[in-house]
Design a protein around this motif. Structure first.
Motif, short mmCIF file in Angstrom:
data_model
loop_
_atom_site.label_atom_id
_atom_site.label_comp_id
_atom_site.label_asym_id
_atom_site.label_seq_id
_atom_site.Cartn_x
_atom_site.Cartn_y
_atom_site.Cartn_z
N ARG A 166 0.79 -1.30 0.09
CA ARG A 166 -0.02 -0.06 0.12
C ARG A 166 0.79 1.26 -0.05
O ARG A 166 0.18 2.37 -0.18
CB ARG A 166 -0.79 -0.14 1.29
N GLU A 169 3.25 2.89 -1.79
CA GLU A 169 3.28 3.81 -2.80
C GLU A 169 1.94 4.47 -3.29
O GLU A 169 1.84 5.74 -3.36
CB GLU A 169 3.84 3.11 -4.16
N ASP A 170 1.11 3.60 -3.47
CA ASP A 170 -0.40 4.18 -3.58
C ASP A 170 -0.88 5.08 -2.63
O ASP A 170 -1.44 6.24 -2.98
CB ASP A 170 -1.35 3.04 -4.07
N LYS A 171 -0.85 4.94 -1.44
CA LYS A 171 -1.20 5.69 -0.52
C LYS A 171 -0.59 6.87 -0.26
O LYS A 171 -1.12 7.95 0.17
CB LYS A 171 -1.29 4.96 1.07
N ARG A 206 0.71 8.63 -2.75
CA ARG A 206 0.40 9.52 -4.03
C ARG A 206 -1.02 9.99 -3.70
O ARG A 206 -1.30 10.98 -3.81
CB ARG A 206 0.33 8.62 -5.08
N ASP A 207 -2.05 8.93 -3.00
CA ASP A 207 -3.38 9.31 -2.87
C ASP A 207 -3.46 10.47 -1.69
O ASP A 207 -4.31 11.29 -1.99
CB ASP A 207 -4.06 8.11 -2.15
#
Length: 154
Positions: A131, A133-135, A137-138
């Motif tokens: 999670r 990288e995505d979190k 960026r999010d």
């Protein structure tokens, strides 16, 4: 209804926005990755590096007090909370997850300042890495969108 939002995302233009990031050092390899991808995303959307204040604190329970100090400065349009809480064998996981989350929300509401909460609460390290990288960026995108929304609503 005239002027309704209609569920569309705002343009993620970070030009001129000042963003504060508070990163917990506990599980630092994961939180460093969260911070790296978050910062990359902010810069990709026009936030100037000099307009980002990035501080670290020991753990997730200390994140809200640092956010509060940033909010009190009235220097930021949005804040970002980064951390990683991995379930252990005791109730401590629930305590840290619940209290850090409640603290982040309280600061946001008390100061009417958007705070993107990317304090991961996961069962194991593999879930954290899946999670991170995505979190990161999010969190950057949420901070920018909410800063623009509050600007519109003011």
């Amino acid at each position: 209804m005239q002027g309704a939002d209609k569920g569309q995302a705002r343009e993620l233009d970070g030009k001129g926005l000042r963003i504060g990031i508070v990163q917990a050092r506990f599980n630092q390899a994961v939180t460093d990755r969260l911070a790296q991808t978050c910062l990359e995303e902010l810069l990709a959307h026009g936030v100037e590096r000099r307009h980002v204040r990035h501080v670290t604190v020991p753990g997730a329970l200390e994140v809200p007090v640092a956010l509060q100090a940033m909010a009190e400065s009235e220097h930021f349009e949005a804040l970002i909370a980064l951390g990683c809480i991995i379930r252990g064998e005791t109730y401590h996981f629930e305590l840290v997850a619940n209290e850090s989350g409640a603290g982040v929300s309280r600061v946001s509401l008390d100061y009417r300042l958007p705070i993107a909460n990317a304090i991961l609460t996961v069962e194991n390290e593999a879930q954290a890495w899946a999670r991170a990288e995505d979190k990161g960026r999010d969190a950057a995108r949420v901070a920018l969108e909410m800063a623009k929304l509050l600007e519109e609503l003011s």
